[in-house]
Design a protein around this motif. Structure first.
Motif, PDB file in Angstrom:
ATOM      1  N   MET A  20      40.848  45.603  44.043  1.00 59.90           N
ATOM      2  CA  MET A  20      41.296  45.693  45.441  1.00 59.90           C
ATOM      3  C   MET A  20      42.787  46.043  45.515  1.00 59.90           C
ATOM      4  O   MET A  20      43.196  46.836  46.354  1.00 59.90           O
ATOM      5  CB  MET A  20      41.022  44.381  46.179  1.00 59.90           C
ATOM      6  N   VAL A  21      43.577  45.443  44.634  1.00 64.20           N
ATOM      7  CA  VAL A  21      45.015  45.737  44.621  1.00 64.20           C
ATOM      8  C   VAL A  21      45.241  47.197  44.220  1.00 64.20           C
ATOM      9  O   VAL A  21      46.062  47.900  44.831  1.00 64.20           O
ATOM     10  CB  VAL A  21      45.760  44.772  43.668  1.00 64.20           C
ATOM     11  N   LYS A  22      44.506  47.675  43.218  1.00 62.20           N
ATOM     12  CA  LYS A  22      44.633  49.073  42.806  1.00 62.20           C
ATOM     13  C   LYS A  22      44.243  50.012  43.952  1.00 62.20           C
ATOM     14  O   LYS A  22      44.917  51.002  44.216  1.00 62.20           O
ATOM     15  CB  LYS A  22      43.751  49.357  41.593  1.00 62.20           C
ATOM     16  N   ALA A  23      43.154  49.705  44.622  1.00 57.68           N
ATOM     17  CA  ALA A  23      42.695  50.549  45.726  1.00 57.68           C
ATOM     18  C   ALA A  23      43.691  50.542  46.872  1.00 57.68           C
ATOM     19  O   ALA A  23      43.990  51.591  47.454  1.00 57.68           O
ATOM     20  CB  ALA A  23      41.325  50.072  46.209  1.00 57.68           C
ATOM     21  N   ALA A  24      44.226  49.373  47.204  1.00 56.27           N
ATOM     22  CA  ALA A  24      45.203  49.295  48.297  1.00 56.27           C
ATOM     23  C   ALA A  24      46.463  50.075  47.967  1.00 56.27           C
ATOM     24  O   ALA A  24      47.023  50.785  48.816  1.00 56.27           O
ATOM     25  CB  ALA A  24      45.545  47.829  48.574  1.00 56.27           C
ATOM     26  N   THR A  25      46.913  49.980  46.720  1.00 52.71           N
ATOM     27  CA  THR A  25      48.098  50.734  46.302  1.00 52.71           C
ATOM     28  C   THR A  25      47.834  52.226  46.373  1.00 52.71           C
ATOM     29  O   THR A  25      48.672  53.002  46.850  1.00 52.71           O
ATOM     30  CB  THR A  25      48.496  50.330  44.872  1.00 52.71           C
ATOM     31  N   ALA A  26      46.668  52.653  45.904  1.00 51.29           N
ATOM     32  CA  ALA A  26      46.330  54.073  45.923  1.00 51.29           C
ATOM     33  C   ALA A  26      46.237  54.605  47.355  1.00 51.29           C
ATOM     34  O   ALA A  26      46.724  55.694  47.663  1.00 51.29           O
ATOM     35  CB  ALA A  26      45.020  54.313  45.181  1.00 51.29           C
TER      36      ALA A  26
END
Length: 143
Positions: free
Chosen positions: A26-32
């Protein structure tokens, strides 16, 4: 003790990554999404600014084109002339420098050494090819 500590740290890090894989994703997706969205907005603003600037500048370019086109051609020729002159000057300085070193003897030894190396390599290649041919002929005659 160090082995137990290292094992304990490995267990903690292994447990934390296995316990919350969805949170990490989720953190990776939000950053992307944040980075991609920001770049997309910046791209759109740049495109809009370019279109507005072109719309404003086109009438000015048409009005001043009888002056601008010859001016651009003249500036291009002047810049090309200066660059060519500098290049020819550097080439002349290099040639005179080589000539001076060759005449004073500081560069001639290196040239002679290079000439000797090339000559010896050519002889090695010539005689090497000759010897290979002789060995092949002897092998063919023997069989």
């Amino acid at each position: 003790m160090a082995d137990q500590t290292r094992t304990h740290h490995e267990m903690i890090s292994r447990d934390s990554t296995q316990a919350h894989p969805k949170a990490r994703q989720m953190v990776k997706a939000a950053t992307a999404v944040t980075a991609g969205g920001s770049l997309l907005v910046l791209s759109g603003l740049t495109l809009a600014g370019t279109v507005i600037a072109l719309t404003v500048a086109t009438p000015l370019l048409v009005i001043f084109s009888p002056v601008l086109v010859p001016a651009v051609i003249t500036v291009t020729l002047i810049i090309t002339g200066f660059l060519a002159s500098g290049g020819f000057g550097i080439a002349a300085i290099t040639a005179f420098s080589w000539l001076y070193r060759h005449m004073t003897g500081s560069g001639s030894e290196r040239i002679d050494n290079a000439r000797m190396k090339v000559g010896s390599r050519a002889q090695d290649t010539k005689f090497g090819q000759h010897n290979i041919g002789v060995h092949q002929q002897q092998a063919q005659h023997a069989s």
